[in-house]
Write a protein that holds these residues in place. Structure first.
Motif, PDB file in Angstrom:
ATOM      1  N   MET A   9       0.846  -1.337   0.123  1.00  0.00           N
ATOM      2  CA  MET A   9       0.187  -0.044  -0.051  1.00  0.00           C
ATOM      3  C   MET A   9       0.883   1.055  -0.100  1.00  0.00           C
ATOM      4  N   ILE A  10       1.967   1.226   0.685  1.00  0.00           N
ATOM      5  CA  ILE A  10       3.032   2.209   0.953  1.00  0.00           C
ATOM      6  C   ILE A  10       3.746   2.541  -0.549  1.00  0.00           C
ATOM      7  N   MET A  11       3.957   1.663  -1.333  1.00  0.00           N
ATOM      8  CA  MET A  11       4.922   1.583  -2.290  1.00  0.00           C
ATOM      9  C   MET A  11       4.525   2.375  -3.390  1.00  0.00           C
ATOM     10  N   VAL A  17       6.303  10.333  -4.457  1.00  0.00           N
ATOM     11  CA  VAL A  17       7.454  11.000  -3.887  1.00  0.00           C
ATOM     12  C   VAL A  17       8.526  11.168  -4.785  1.00  0.00           C
ATOM     13  N   ILE A  18       9.194  10.185  -5.206  1.00  0.00           N
ATOM     14  CA  ILE A  18      10.331  10.119  -5.828  1.00  0.00           C
ATOM     15  C   ILE A  18      10.067  10.762  -7.268  1.00  0.00           C
ATOM     16  N   GLY A  54      20.468   9.860 -11.322  1.00  0.00           N
ATOM     17  CA  GLY A  54      20.502   9.632  -9.965  1.00  0.00           C
ATOM     18  C   GLY A  54      19.246   9.285  -9.361  1.00  0.00           C
ATOM     19  N   PHE A  55      18.289  10.000  -9.602  1.00  0.00           N
ATOM     20  CA  PHE A  55      16.906   9.773  -9.261  1.00  0.00           C
ATOM     21  C   PHE A  55      16.341   8.678  -9.691  1.00  0.00           C
ATOM     22  N   ALA A  56      16.597   8.202 -11.127  1.00  0.00           N
ATOM     23  CA  ALA A  56      16.141   7.111 -11.570  1.00  0.00           C
ATOM     24  C   ALA A  56      16.671   5.763 -10.905  1.00  0.00           C
ATOM     25  N   VAL A  57      17.908   5.766 -10.670  1.00  0.00           N
ATOM     26  CA  VAL A  57      18.579   4.725  -9.981  1.00  0.00           C
ATOM     27  C   VAL A  57      18.235   4.318  -8.766  1.00  0.00           C
ATOM     28  N   LEU A  61      16.429   1.212  -7.298  1.00  0.00           N
ATOM     29  CA  LEU A  61      16.709   0.496  -5.958  1.00  0.00           C
ATOM     30  C   LEU A  61      15.783   0.264  -4.939  1.00  0.00           C
ATOM     31  N   ILE A  62      15.208   1.407  -4.609  1.00  0.00           N
ATOM     32  CA  ILE A  62      13.919   1.471  -3.781  1.00  0.00           C
ATOM     33  C   ILE A  62      13.057   0.493  -3.992  1.00  0.00           C
TER      34      ILE A  62
END
Length: 65
Positions: A9-11, A17-18, A54-57, A61-62
Motif C-alpha cells: 500500500m505504501i509503495m 514522492v520520488i 541519480g533519481f532513476a537509479v 533500487l528502492i
C-alpha cells in the motif's frame, strides 16, 4: 503477511514522492540553465542529466526492496 500488505500500500506513494522530487530537481535545473545563459549550458545539462539518472537509479533500487 500483514506487513507485506502494508508495504504494497505504501509503495505507490513512495514512487509518487520520488517522481515529485525528480520534477522539482528538473524545474530547478532548467531555471538555473536559463539564468546562466549559453556559456554554461554544457555544465548545466550535465548536472541535469546526472540528477535525472541519480533519481532513476535511486527509484529502481528502492523498488527492489
Amino acid at each position: 503477511m500483514a506487513a507485506d500488505v502494508l508495504v504494497d500500500m505504501i509503495m505507490p506513494f513512495g514512487q509518487f514522492v520520488i517522481g515529485a522530487l525528480l520534477l522539482v530537481a528538473l524545474v530547478i535545473s532548467v531555471r538555473r540553465l536559463l539564468e546562466r545563459g549559453p556559456s554554461r549550458m554544457g555544465g548545466a545539462m550535465l548536472l541535469s542529466a546526472g540528477a535525472v539518472i541519480g533519481f532513476a537509479v535511486a527509484g529502481y533500487l528502492i523498488q527492489l526492496l
